[in-house]
Structure formats: structure tokens, C-alpha cells
Design a protein around this motif. Structure first.
Motif, PDB file in Angstrom:
ATOM      1  N   UNK A  68       0.822  -1.217   0.000  1.00  0.00           N
ATOM      2  CA  UNK A  68       0.000   0.000   0.000  1.00  0.00           C
ATOM      3  C   UNK A  68       0.858   1.270   0.000  1.00  0.00           C
ATOM      4  N   UNK A  69       1.870   1.391   0.879  1.00  0.00           N
ATOM      5  CA  UNK A  69       2.711   2.595   0.818  1.00  0.00           C
ATOM      6  C   UNK A  69       3.416   2.775  -0.531  1.00  0.00           C
ATOM      7  N   UNK A  70       3.854   1.677  -1.154  1.00  0.00           N
ATOM      8  CA  UNK A  70       4.511   1.777  -2.461  1.00  0.00           C
ATOM      9  C   UNK A  70       3.519   2.208  -3.537  1.00  0.00           C
ATOM     10  N   UNK A  71       2.296   1.701  -3.473  1.00  0.00           N
ATOM     11  CA  UNK A  71       1.263   2.117  -4.428  1.00  0.00           C
ATOM     12  C   UNK A  71       0.993   3.619  -4.306  1.00  0.00           C
ATOM     13  N   UNK A  72       0.881   4.104  -3.090  1.00  0.00           N
ATOM     14  CA  UNK A  72       0.638   5.531  -2.864  1.00  0.00           C
ATOM     15  C   UNK A  72       1.805   6.352  -3.403  1.00  0.00           C
ATOM     16  N   UNK A  73       3.020   5.901  -3.172  1.00  0.00           N
ATOM     17  CA  UNK A  73       4.211   6.628  -3.634  1.00  0.00           C
ATOM     18  C   UNK A  73       4.252   6.706  -5.159  1.00  0.00           C
ATOM     19  N   UNK A  74       3.935   5.602  -5.836  1.00  0.00           N
ATOM     20  CA  UNK A  74       4.050   5.542  -7.292  1.00  0.00           C
ATOM     21  C   UNK A  74       2.818   6.127  -7.993  1.00  0.00           C
ATOM     22  N   UNK A  75       1.641   5.746  -7.549  1.00  0.00           N
ATOM     23  CA  UNK A  75       0.403   6.129  -8.239  1.00  0.00           C
ATOM     24  C   UNK A  75      -0.197   7.404  -7.657  1.00  0.00           C
ATOM     25  N   UNK A  76      -0.035   7.592  -6.375  1.00  0.00           N
ATOM     26  CA  UNK A  76      -0.648   8.734  -5.694  1.00  0.00           C
ATOM     27  C   UNK A  76      -1.938   8.302  -5.012  1.00  0.00           C
ATOM     28  N   UNK A  77      -2.188   8.872  -3.856  1.00  0.00           N
ATOM     29  CA  UNK A  77      -3.361   8.508  -3.051  1.00  0.00           C
ATOM     30  C   UNK A  77      -4.669   8.743  -3.806  1.00  0.00           C
ATOM     31  N   UNK A  78      -4.767   9.890  -4.472  1.00  0.00           N
ATOM     32  CA  UNK A  78      -5.999  10.242  -5.167  1.00  0.00           C
ATOM     33  C   UNK A  78      -6.284   9.298  -6.328  1.00  0.00           C
ATOM     34  N   UNK A  79      -5.299   9.062  -7.168  1.00  0.00           N
ATOM     35  CA  UNK A  79      -5.468   8.166  -8.325  1.00  0.00           C
ATOM     36  C   UNK A  79      -5.737   6.735  -7.861  1.00  0.00           C
ATOM     37  N   UNK A  80      -5.044   6.303  -6.811  1.00  0.00           N
ATOM     38  CA  UNK A  80      -5.239   4.962  -6.274  1.00  0.00           C
ATOM     39  C   UNK A  80      -6.671   4.777  -5.794  1.00  0.00           C
ATOM     40  N   UNK A  81      -7.222   5.787  -5.158  1.00  0.00           N
ATOM     41  CA  UNK A  81      -8.607   5.727  -4.666  1.00  0.00           C
ATOM     42  C   UNK A  81      -9.612   5.649  -5.808  1.00  0.00           C
ATOM     43  N   UNK A  82      -9.255   6.178  -6.966  1.00  0.00           N
ATOM     44  CA  UNK A  82     -10.155   6.165  -8.125  1.00  0.00           C
ATOM     45  C   UNK A  82     -10.181   4.823  -8.845  1.00  0.00           C
TER      46      UNK A  82
END
Length: 99
Positions: A68-82
Motif C-alpha cells: 500500500x505505501x509503495x502504491x501511494x508513492x508511485x500512483x498517488x493517493x488520489x489516483x489509487x482511490x479512483x
């Protein structure tokens, strides 16, 4: 008991995102505790990851602490939530061996 987990990612998530997130985590050089086997590739037009873990708890800890932290770092919290959630299939592993 060992568990196998298949993550089938939504359309639009593929090898490029997988490579970037994997690079951020560095699991090849520093494998997560409890991971027995890891593979990734495309099947039927969807990118999929298949892991075998010593226990479901090891898999959950990996998702929380590293993925999850790596996903947020690479994709961004906002885009990941979408993004739609990945389809997840979990099965108990009856037997495995490492030659």
C-alpha cells in the motif's frame, strides 16, 4: 497453512505500474517475511500477480506495511482511490515444493 493469492488487476493497470511499484518495494532484494513464491504476468488481457505465503497473516502484513505505501508513492493517493479494486482469489495450498 500456506495460502495462494491471485490479484487480478483492473484494466489500465499493467506491467508498467507493476514494475514501478515492485521497484519501489525492492522485494527481489529484500523479500517480505513469509513469502514463498511470487509471479506476475498477463492472462486473458488482465495483469495478474500470484503469490504463495506461509500464512494469510503474512500476506496481510505485506499489503499493509509495504504494498500500500509503495502504491501511494508511485500512483498517488488520489489516483489509487479512483481505481477499481483488484479481484482477489485466495486458496489454501495443499502442497508445494521448491526444487
Amino acid at each position: 497453512m500456506a495460502v495462494g493469492i491471485i490479484n487480478r488487476f483492473p484494466e489500465g493497470v499493467g506491467a508498467d505500474q507493476y514494475d514501478a511499484i515492485s521497484g519501489e518495494m525492492g522485494i527481489e532484494n529484500e523479500p517480505p517475511e513469509g513469502m514463498i513464491f511470487h509471479s506476475a504476468g498477463e492472462l486473458e488481457g488482465r495483469f495478474q500477480v500470484f503469490n504463495v505465503w506461509e500464512t494469510p497473516e503474512h500476506a496481510e502484513r505485506f499489503v499493509t506495511d509495504r504494498l500500500r505505501p509503495a502504491q501511494v508513492e508511485v500512483i498517488g493517493e488520489e489516483r489509487l482511490a479512483e481505481l477499481p479494486d483488484a479481484e482477489i482469489v485466495q486458496v489454501e495450498i495443499h502442497n508445494y515444493f521448491i526444487p
